[in-house]
Design a protein around this motif. Structure first.
Motif, PDB file in Angstrom:
ATOM      1  N   ASN A   2       0.807  -1.219   0.000  1.00  8.22           N
ATOM      2  CA  ASN A   2       0.000   0.000   0.000  1.00  8.22           C
ATOM      3  C   ASN A   2       0.840   1.269   0.000  1.00  8.22           C
ATOM      4  OD1 ASN A   2      -2.380  -1.426  -0.113  1.00  8.22           O
ATOM      5  ND2 ASN A   2      -2.595  -1.500   2.097  1.00  8.22           N
ATOM      6  N   LYS A   3       1.831   1.346   0.886  1.00  7.76           N
ATOM      7  CA  LYS A   3       2.673   2.544   0.935  1.00  7.76           C
ATOM      8  C   LYS A   3       3.428   2.730  -0.366  1.00  7.76           C
ATOM      9  CE  LYS A   3       3.900   2.871   5.829  1.00  7.76           C
ATOM     10  NZ  LYS A   3       5.042   2.887   6.744  1.00  7.76           N
ATOM     11  N   GLU A   6       1.079   3.921  -3.061  1.00  9.57           N
ATOM     12  CA  GLU A   6       0.737   5.333  -2.867  1.00  9.57           C
ATOM     13  C   GLU A   6       1.856   6.246  -3.363  1.00  9.57           C
ATOM     14  OE1 GLU A   6      -0.286   6.033   1.224  1.00  9.57           O
ATOM     15  OE2 GLU A   6      -1.861   4.512   1.181  1.00  9.57           O
ATOM     16  N   ASP A   9       1.974   6.043  -7.164  1.00  8.77           N
ATOM     17  CA  ASP A   9       0.828   6.769  -7.728  1.00  8.77           C
ATOM     18  C   ASP A   9       1.109   8.270  -7.762  1.00  8.77           C
ATOM     19  OD1 ASP A   9      -0.647   4.453  -8.118  1.00  8.77           O
ATOM     20  OD2 ASP A   9      -1.928   4.745  -6.354  1.00  8.77           O
ATOM     21  N   GLU A  10       1.735   8.764  -6.692  1.00 15.91           N
ATOM     22  CA  GLU A  10       2.068  10.190  -6.628  1.00 15.91           C
ATOM     23  C   GLU A  10       3.157  10.544  -7.643  1.00 15.91           C
ATOM     24  OE1 GLU A  10       4.055  13.286  -3.500  1.00 15.91           O
ATOM     25  OE2 GLU A  10       2.660  11.796  -2.685  1.00 15.91           O
TER      26      GLU A  10
END
Length: 77
Positions: A2-3, A6, A9-10
């Motif tokens: 997840n991290k 994220e 994605d950024e």
């Protein structure tokens, strides 16, 4: 992951990257992006990535980045 997802994605700001085999070859990452990614990974996972590990092959794709993080004993990505 997840991290890591994220962070990626950024970095990739809405671009599809998950199936990409080589971020740099595809033009998704350049050297400045890699440095930004290194900073974000270090902050998110409380690690310090050695300069010896800041190599294109370690940032080639999602799998390569995950393997790099495992080298630093990051278990929960």
């Amino acid at each position: 992951m997840n991290k890591l997802t994220e962070i990626l994605d950024e970095i990739f700001a809405g671009q599809e990257y998950s199936a990409c085999e080589d971020f740099m070859e595809a033009g998704l990452l350049d050297s400045m992006d890699v440095m930004d990614l290194v900073e974000q990974l270090e902050s998110a996972f409380d690690i310090e990535i050695s300069g010896r590990d800041i190599l294109p092959e370690n940032f080639k794709n999602v799998t390569a980045i995950a393997e790099l993080l495992q080298k630093y004993d990051v278990e929960e990505m």
